[in-house]
Design a protein around this motif. Structure first.
Motif, PDB file in Angstrom:
ATOM      1  N   GLN A  42       0.980  -1.328   0.011  1.00  8.63           N
ATOM      2  CA  GLN A  42       0.026   0.064  -0.012  1.00  8.63           C
ATOM      3  C   GLN A  42       0.757   1.182   0.007  1.00  8.63           C
ATOM      4  O   GLN A  42       2.006   1.205   0.268  1.00  8.63           O
ATOM      5  CB  GLN A  42      -0.941   0.072   1.205  1.00  8.63           C
ATOM      6  CG  GLN A  42      -1.861  -1.011   1.514  1.00  8.63           C
ATOM      7  CD  GLN A  42      -2.663  -1.258   0.222  1.00  8.63           C
ATOM      8  OE1 GLN A  42      -3.403  -0.322   0.181  1.00  8.63           O
ATOM      9  NE2 GLN A  42      -2.630  -2.454  -0.054  1.00  8.63           N
TER      10      GLN A  42
ATOM     11  N   THR B   5      -4.278   8.653  -7.880  1.00  4.53           N
ATOM     12  CA  THR B   5      -4.138   7.347  -8.727  1.00  4.53           C
ATOM     13  C   THR B   5      -2.724   7.332  -9.311  1.00  4.53           C
ATOM     14  O   THR B   5      -2.222   8.450  -9.798  1.00  4.53           O
ATOM     15  CB  THR B   5      -5.231   7.095  -9.735  1.00  4.53           C
ATOM     16  OG1 THR B   5      -5.347   8.328 -10.439  1.00  4.53           O
ATOM     17  CG2 THR B   5      -6.698   6.852  -8.849  1.00  4.53           C
ATOM     18  N   GLN B   6      -2.347   6.244  -9.469  1.00  2.00           N
ATOM     19  CA  GLN B   6      -1.104   5.998  -9.997  1.00  2.00           C
ATOM     20  C   GLN B   6      -1.216   4.766 -10.989  1.00  2.00           C
ATOM     21  O   GLN B   6      -1.555   3.568 -10.856  1.00  2.00           O
ATOM     22  CB  GLN B   6      -0.035   5.784  -9.062  1.00  2.00           C
ATOM     23  CG  GLN B   6       0.299   6.750  -8.070  1.00  2.00           C
ATOM     24  CD  GLN B   6       1.565   6.524  -7.300  1.00  2.00           C
ATOM     25  OE1 GLN B   6       1.631   6.598  -6.174  1.00  2.00           O
ATOM     26  NE2 GLN B   6       2.909   6.481  -8.054  1.00  2.00           N
ATOM     27  N   THR B   7      -0.577   5.111 -12.412  1.00  2.00           N
ATOM     28  CA  THR B   7      -0.597   4.153 -13.064  1.00  2.00           C
ATOM     29  C   THR B   7       0.689   4.147 -14.092  1.00  2.00           C
ATOM     30  O   THR B   7       1.335   5.167 -14.039  1.00  2.00           O
ATOM     31  CB  THR B   7      -1.650   4.381 -14.413  1.00  2.00           C
ATOM     32  OG1 THR B   7      -1.331   5.753 -14.920  1.00  2.00           O
ATOM     33  CG2 THR B   7      -3.036   4.157 -13.849  1.00  2.00           C
ATOM     34  N   PRO B   8       1.209   2.945 -14.563  1.00  2.00           N
ATOM     35  CA  PRO B   8       0.828   1.566 -14.042  1.00  2.00           C
ATOM     36  C   PRO B   8       0.974   1.185 -12.588  1.00  2.00           C
ATOM     37  O   PRO B   8       1.844   1.887 -11.942  1.00  2.00           O
ATOM     38  CB  PRO B   8       1.243   0.824 -15.072  1.00  2.00           C
ATOM     39  CG  PRO B   8       2.532   1.091 -15.192  1.00  2.00           C
ATOM     40  CD  PRO B   8       2.545   2.558 -15.251  1.00  2.00           C
ATOM     41  N   ARG B   9       0.477   0.251 -12.126  1.00  2.00           N
ATOM     42  CA  ARG B   9       0.807  -0.215 -10.716  1.00  2.00           C
ATOM     43  C   ARG B   9       2.015  -1.138 -10.595  1.00  2.00           C
ATOM     44  O   ARG B   9       2.813  -1.096  -9.868  1.00  2.00           O
ATOM     45  CB  ARG B   9      -0.376  -1.084 -10.157  1.00  2.00           C
ATOM     46  CG  ARG B   9      -1.564  -0.249  -9.765  1.00  2.00           C
ATOM     47  CD  ARG B   9      -1.364   0.885  -8.651  1.00  2.00           C
ATOM     48  NE  ARG B   9      -0.887  -0.014  -7.514  1.00  2.00           N
ATOM     49  CZ  ARG B   9      -1.496  -0.667  -6.686  1.00  2.00           C
ATOM     50  NH1 ARG B   9      -2.897  -0.762  -6.658  1.00  2.00           N
ATOM     51  NH2 ARG B   9      -1.014  -1.021  -5.473  1.00  2.00           N
ATOM     52  N   TYR B  10       2.458  -1.806 -11.775  1.00  2.00           N
ATOM     53  CA  TYR B  10       3.480  -2.729 -12.005  1.00  2.00           C
ATOM     54  C   TYR B  10       3.908  -2.474 -13.164  1.00  2.00           C
ATOM     55  O   TYR B  10       3.054  -2.449 -14.263  1.00  2.00           O
ATOM     56  CB  TYR B  10       2.926  -4.157 -11.655  1.00  2.00           C
ATOM     57  CG  TYR B  10       2.531  -4.236 -10.331  1.00  2.00           C
ATOM     58  CD1 TYR B  10       1.135  -4.378 -10.221  1.00  2.00           C
ATOM     59  CD2 TYR B  10       3.306  -4.743  -8.946  1.00  2.00           C
ATOM     60  CE1 TYR B  10       0.607  -4.430  -8.854  1.00  2.00           C
ATOM     61  CE2 TYR B  10       2.788  -4.926  -7.907  1.00  2.00           C
ATOM     62  CZ  TYR B  10       1.362  -4.720  -7.687  1.00  2.00           C
ATOM     63  OH  TYR B  10       0.695  -5.037  -6.683  1.00  2.00           O
ATOM     64  N   CYS B  23       0.830  10.013 -12.448  1.00  2.00           N
ATOM     65  CA  CYS B  23       0.192  10.321 -11.314  1.00  2.00           C
ATOM     66  C   CYS B  23      -1.263  11.188 -11.461  1.00  2.00           C
ATOM     67  O   CYS B  23      -0.849  12.306 -11.883  1.00  2.00           O
ATOM     68  CB  CYS B  23       0.991  10.749 -10.414  1.00  2.00           C
ATOM     69  SG  CYS B  23       0.239  11.342  -8.664  1.00  2.00           S
ATOM     70  N   LEU B  88       9.424   1.221  -5.310  1.00  2.00           N
ATOM     71  CA  LEU B  88       8.366   1.634  -5.601  1.00  2.00           C
ATOM     72  C   LEU B  88       8.205   3.072  -5.574  1.00  2.00           C
ATOM     73  O   LEU B  88       8.865   3.827  -4.706  1.00  2.00           O
ATOM     74  CB  LEU B  88       7.622   1.171  -3.904  1.00  2.00           C
ATOM     75  CG  LEU B  88       6.057   1.429  -3.970  1.00  2.00           C
ATOM     76  CD1 LEU B  88       5.475   0.671  -5.009  1.00  2.00           C
ATOM     77  CD2 LEU B  88       5.673   1.237  -2.566  1.00  2.00           C
ATOM     78  N   PRO B 108      -1.250   4.465  -4.203  1.00  2.00           N
ATOM     79  CA  PRO B 108      -0.435   3.135  -3.880  1.00  2.00           C
ATOM     80  C   PRO B 108       0.782   2.828  -4.499  1.00  2.00           C
ATOM     81  O   PRO B 108       1.535   1.837  -4.011  1.00  2.00           O
ATOM     82  CB  PRO B 108      -1.708   2.374  -4.566  1.00  2.00           C
ATOM     83  CG  PRO B 108      -2.118   3.383  -5.800  1.00  2.00           C
ATOM     84  CD  PRO B 108      -2.062   4.533  -5.219  1.00  2.00           C
ATOM     85  N   THR B 110       3.906   2.922  -7.894  1.00  2.00           N
ATOM     86  CA  THR B 110       4.014   1.874  -9.112  1.00  2.00           C
ATOM     87  C   THR B 110       5.233   1.131  -8.599  1.00  2.00           C
ATOM     88  O   THR B 110       6.317   1.870  -8.149  1.00  2.00           O
ATOM     89  CB  THR B 110       4.250   2.951 -10.253  1.00  2.00           C
ATOM     90  OG1 THR B 110       2.995   3.639 -10.768  1.00  2.00           O
ATOM     91  CG2 THR B 110       4.693   2.103 -11.509  1.00  2.00           C
ATOM     92  N   ARG B 111       5.208   0.104  -8.882  1.00  2.00           N
ATOM     93  CA  ARG B 111       6.200  -0.904  -8.745  1.00  2.00           C
ATOM     94  C   ARG B 111       7.067  -1.273  -9.731  1.00  2.00           C
ATOM     95  O   ARG B 111       6.431  -1.830 -10.845  1.00  2.00           O
ATOM     96  CB  ARG B 111       5.783  -2.203  -7.840  1.00  2.00           C
ATOM     97  CG  ARG B 111       6.957  -3.318  -7.830  1.00  2.00           C
ATOM     98  CD  ARG B 111       7.841  -3.050  -6.773  1.00  2.00           C
ATOM     99  NE  ARG B 111       7.117  -3.273  -5.526  1.00  2.00           N
ATOM    100  CZ  ARG B 111       7.643  -2.842  -4.144  1.00  2.00           C
ATOM    101  NH1 ARG B 111       8.933  -2.418  -4.173  1.00  2.00           N
ATOM    102  NH2 ARG B 111       7.216  -2.839  -3.058  1.00  2.00           N
TER     103      ARG B 111
END
Lengths: 113, 115
Positions: A42, B5-10, B23, B88, B108, B110-111
């Protein structure tokens, strides 16, 4: 340069026990102080913040923190820990006219049933 | 109100490539900050944008850059990726204008994995 120290990397407490997480900062002026919590996978959630005034501040989830200028500390406390409090906790400071946060290294809290 | 919100998450990239992360701040927030989180270095400030201008910058090489659009959405770019850029990447937004100590709301993350 400002720095934030969280001396305890890991802490394990039993559910229902009290908790204190330590945070010390180094800088001449009084900073703005924050505690954030991060659950696995998170982002960060703000628990509480200190800007000025009363040195004991209340936050969400039953947490509180006390600012002690003489010790350059801002320790986080909770009287009774719940299993859901297991997470990583970060102390942070900011000084300048902007939103640059300097974080401590974090304390990972584990809660024993 | 929707959160940050952040894209992409991974994301998985290879060394030498470049990457762009996005972002979207909370509606009405004009300040966007970026942070890098790694096990070794912890959480480190990258930069902050306010009203499309970089207001603060952390101690990162020039390969790391960012920008903010008129709708406050922000992107960060990393060129010539290195293995050590695996992290991250967290974005945070804030509504207040000038004074320090503003509450920041984090996304959350982006990894990014660099192979």
């Amino acid at each position: 340069a400002q720095s934030v120290t969280q001396p305890d990397i890991h802490i394990t407490v039993s559910e229902g026990a009290s908790l204190e997480l330590r945070c010390n900062y180094s800088y001449g002026a009084t900073p703005y102080l924050f505690w954030y919590v991060q659950s696995p996978g998170q982002g960060l959630q703000l628990l509480l913040k200190y800007f000025s005034g009363d040195t004991l501040v209340q936050g969400i989830k039953g947490f509180e923190a006390e600012f002690k200028r003489s010790q350059s500390s801002f320790n986080l406390r909770k009287p009774s820990v719940h299993w859901s409090d297991a997470a990583e906790y970060f102390c942070a400071v900011s000084y300048n006219a902007g939103n640059m946060l300097t974080f401590g290294g974090g304390t990972r809290l584990m809660v024993k049933p | 109100k929707a959160g940050v919100t952040q894209t992409p998450r991974y994301l998985i990239k290879t060394r030498g490539q470049q990457v762009t992360l996005s972002c979207s701040p909370i509606s009405g927030h004009r300040s966007v900050s970026w942070y890098q989180q790694t096990p070794g270095q912890g959480l480190q400030f990258l930069f902050e944008y306010f009203s499309e201008t970089q207001r603060n910058k952390g101690n990162f090489p020039g390969r790391f850059s960012g920008r903010q659009f008129s709708n406050s959405r922000s992107e960060m770019n990393v060129s010539t990726l290195e293995l050590g850029d695996s992290a991250l990447y967290l974005c945070a937004s804030s509504s207040l204008l000038t004074s320090a100590g503003n509450e920041q709301f984090f996304g959350p993350g982006t990894r990014l994995t660099v192979l």
